[in-house]
Design an enzyme around this catalytic site. Structure first.
Site, short mmCIF file in Angstrom:
data_model
loop_
_atom_site.label_atom_id
_atom_site.label_comp_id
_atom_site.label_asym_id
_atom_site.label_seq_id
_atom_site.Cartn_x
_atom_site.Cartn_y
_atom_site.Cartn_z
N ASP A 191 2.25 -5.35 2.17
CA ASP A 191 1.33 -4.31 2.64
C ASP A 191 0.98 -4.65 4.09
O ASP A 191 1.32 -5.73 4.60
CB ASP A 191 0.09 -4.19 1.75
CG ASP A 191 -0.56 -2.81 1.91
OD1 ASP A 191 -0.25 -2.10 2.88
OD2 ASP A 191 -1.41 -2.45 1.07
C1 NOJ Z 1 -2.15 -0.01 3.70
C2 NOJ Z 1 -2.17 0.57 2.32
O1 NOJ Z 1 -2.75 -0.33 1.42
C3 NOJ Z 1 -0.79 0.98 1.82
O2 NOJ Z 1 -0.93 1.63 0.60
C4 NOJ Z 1 -0.09 1.82 2.83
O3 NOJ Z 1 1.16 2.23 2.34
C5 NOJ Z 1 0.04 1.01 4.12
N1 NOJ Z 1 -1.27 0.69 4.61
C6 NOJ Z 1 0.83 1.75 5.20
O4 NOJ Z 1 0.10 2.77 5.72
#
Ligand code: NOJ
Length: 740
Positions: free
Chosen positions: A281
């Protein structure tokens, strides 16, 4: 199934094996030519936020140089045929000429947005959910995108957690089915097709179980619980061929998910044999330093790659550290090679090596910019997601010739907000979205009047607009109030400790109620809210989430009865925040509260009724459904037999309508205690008024399996209750014995 000759099957099978082989061979060849730096580069993902309009418009040259030297394998947040093409061109200037993959959070639609995911889950309509993702993939792929970071398949039992809006609610069975439908929708007929995009099962794992519902918080739970409740949607996603997984931000039992070898390497890659790749993430590799799990970037990179995180989203650690770590002997090159191999395979499968610009086609983009068929579907889907919570006086559906209707509340004329949290912004959003005001106005008869007063803001203590709202209400025959929480009050990092209507909305509602005018309360929200006063005092309540581009039309279809609502809650609605977490499939405990009002020395609160405000699976209709003739093929089964369950459902009311018929079981005694109810099946049926239908479910021992305390997954002989009904609380029960 059609019959094919053996030689035909062998031919097809042979072709697919040899196609796969040749990808493997091509990847092996590529790998053998790549430098260590180039390999690390494939594991890098950068956000293109600051370059969103294309590299030519950027002042910052660093990333552009890195792309040209083969140090970036993927980008996110670059959208558009021309924009992605411009970046891809740079990647092809690199020595190895390996194309990049463009990823994006396509969470509930793209150009056409659909209800927020929790709202979609309330439709319990797997076909529509799949179709919505098909549409999202068609639109996104036309804008140069080949990869979405969805579906989020985190089971969530705590509505304080803001990201419940992005998932399918509290139930593992429902959540698994929906997750699979989404993956099928995104990946369509398979990677390589021009309108198929890679899906991502996220967030791996147990992100939804953050302590206290506080985003990014720790998760500490037994492995049994993890396997039984939180992992099944992920396991199913892996088996279904989801292209990628994403790590979660949380730690699991003290080890951050990003470097959790048990979760990533042992389970996902070794036991489940997952063939795709794992992306971290955003910045989660670097965040392991703050977790206190790695003392610096080098240790974070080492731990993440060894555990099985393949791609580094925005930590910028793999590029900086991996070549060094390999040279120092701290990371065996085989781990880097495995990660690169997994990513390259997907690039081949997507067809990017054949044509790196294949998704960047301005003509296709134009066609998908305002697709009216997609909007039409969005309107239907929006209406299907609405949950009717109360209609005591049968105020709904309203007549289109009601003389004067007043729309009051902070969300009536909101446009962009109708997307809900998580939508890709476009310049023309405000013009494309149908507000709730416009939707209702368009359906009212010409001779009727729609009045409007905002009444208050969504989240402050300003009451200066109350007087105008009260005056407006007094002029109306019916008041429709839109209250709830702002669209950006749920979503990532939007945990709330207070789930009541924000600001002075409840006070406004009380003032309007004093006028004595009939009120339809419409609740816009991204999660189950607490609205005890309204639930006890307002006879007509509709839960309408955030419904997307066509929100206004969808809601008007429900209000005026073009569509009879059939949505059912995918999460339990608590009486108050102190009751959280509350979910239907809990254990009985040694001292269960018999009645909701039981208080004394039972598992209960001394100051609160025990049942929820609205149970899981609950939702009304404008018509009435009557259940009868509930019968089982046997009450004594043996071994691998199949239990057939029949129930008759009749539409005894005045409208055609849809009902979600639900099947639950209870395993009465076990090696480990079992939940008091577990959803094991559901069917959404449409019945014309006066019509009835027999609904049949089948259960086999496979459906009785659970994880015991040694993580053995099996079923036990014994007594079971079989329950059928309209929601998790309103069920008919029969008992059976199932022997081995
Ligand atoms: C953080 C989020 O937790 C995740 O779900 C997302 O895909 C990413 N950012 C990218 O934007």
């Amino acid at each position: 199934m059609k019959k094919y000759s053996l030689s035909f099957l062998l031919l097809i099978f042979g072709i697919s094996i040899s196609a796969q082989k040749s990808i493997d061979q091509k990847v092996t060849e590529l790998l053998s030519k790549m430098t260590l730096e180039e390999k690390a580069g494939q594991l890098v993902q950068y956000s293109g936020f600051e370059y969103a309009t294309g590299p030519q418009n950027s002042n910052s040259k660093k990333v552009l140089e890195e792309i040209k030297s083969g140090k970036v394998g993927s980008m996110l947040n670059v959208t558009g045929a021309e924009e992605t093409k411009a970046f891809q061109k740079l990647a092809l200037e690199s020595r190895m000429k390996i194309p990049m993959i463009f990823g994006q959070d396509v969470i509930h639609g793209f150009r056409t947005t659909f209800p927020i995911n929790l709202g979609q889950a309330a439709s319990w309509d797997l076909e529509m959910i799949e179709k919505s993702e098909r549409i999202a993939a068609i639109e996104a792929s036309a804008y140069g995108i080949q990869w979405t970071f969805a579906p989020m398949v985190d089971i969530a039992r705590d509505p304080r957690w803001g990201r419940v809006m992005e998932g399918s609610g509290e139930d593992t069975y429902l959540g698994t089915k929906i997750g699979l439908a989404r993956i099928k929708g995104f990946q369509g007929k398979g990677l390589g097709n021009i309108d198929a995009i890679m899906a991502t099962a996220k967030h791996f794992a147990a992100y939804g179980a953050a302590v206290g519902g506080r985003d990014y918080n720790s998760v500490d739970m037994s492995l049994r619980q993890l396997h039984e409740t939180y992992l099944p949607p992920f396991k199913a996603a892996s088996e279904a061929g989801v292209a990628t997984f994403m790590n979660s931000f949380n730690d699991i039992n003290g080890v951050p998910a990003t470097a959790n070898k048990y979760i990533l390497r042992d389970l996902l890659k070794d036991q489940w044999k997952f063939q795709g790749f794992v992306v971290s993430d955003w910045g989660s590799i670097g965040e392991m330093i703050k977790h206190g799990y790695a003392k610096d970037n080098a240790e974070a990179g080492e731990k993440a790659i060894l555990a099985g995180s393949d791609m580094d989203m925005e930590s910028n650690i793999y590029m900086e550290q991996l070549p060094k770590l390999v040279k120092e002997g701290k990371v065996d090159i085989k781990f880097v090679d495995d990660a690169v191999r997994r990513i390259l395979i997907k690039k081949f499968e997507l067809g990017l090596f054949d044509d790196p610009y294949k998704f960047s086609n301005s003509e296709r983009q134009k066609q998908q910019t305002n697709n009216l068929e997609h909007r039409k579907f969005g309107r239907e889907f929006g209406a299907k997601s609405v949950v009717l919570l109360k209609n005591e006086k049968k105020l709904l559906p309203l007549s289109k010739s009601t003389k004067t209707v007043a729309l009051i509340g902070p969300f009536g004329k909101e446009a962009v907000a109708m997307h809900g949290f998580w939508s890709v912004p476009f310049k023309d959003d405000a013009q494309r979205i149908v507000t709730q005001f416009d939707g209702i106005k368009n359906q009212l008869d010409k001779n009727s009047t729609l009045l409007y007063a905002k009444g208050c803001n969504e989240n402050d203590d300003n009451k200066s607009m109350f007087a105008e709202a009260i005056e407006t209400a007094k002029k109306a025959d019916v008041v429709i109030m839109t209250l709830g929480e702002g669209h950006a009050m749920s979503g990532e990092a939007k945990s709330r400790s207070n789930l009541h209507f924000s600001g002075v909305q409840e006070e406004l509602l009380k003032e309007i109620a004093k006028t004595g005018k009939p009120i339809v309360l419409m609740i816009n929200a991204g999660r189950p809210l607490v609205f005890d006063w309204a639930a006890d005092n307002i006879p007509t309540i509709v839960y309408s989430w955030w419904l997307g581009t066509e929100a206004g039309n969808s809601i008007a279809d429900v209000i005026f009865g073009n569509v009879n609502p059939g949505g059912k809650l995918p999460m339990t609605f608590p009486r108050t925040e102190g009751q959280i977490p509350i979910y239907y499939n809990h254990y009985n405990t040694g001292r269960p509260a018999g009645k909701s009002t039981d208080r004394n020395y039972v598992s209960a609160y001394i100051d609160l009724d025990n049942d929820p405000k609205f149970p899981f699976g609950f939702g009304l209709s404008y018509t009435d459904f009557k259940y009868s003739n509930f019968n089982l093929s046997s009450d004594n089964l043996k071994g691998n037999q199949t239990l057939t369950i029949n129930v008759n459902v009749a539409n005894t009311g005045k409208f055609d309508g849809e009902e979600v018929v639900q099947l639950y079981i209870r395993d009465l005694f076990g090696k480990v205690v079992r939940p008091i109810k577990e959803l094991k099946g559901f069917q959404k049926i449409f019945l014309k008024k006066g019509e009835n239908r027999n609904v049949t479910f089948k259960l086999t021992p496979e459906d009785l399996k659970f994880y015991d305390d040694t993580l053995n997954y099996d079923w036990e002989a014994g007594e079971f209750e079989i329950m059928v009904g309209t929601n998790s609380n309103d069920l008919m029960t029969k008992k059976i014995v199932w022997e081995k």
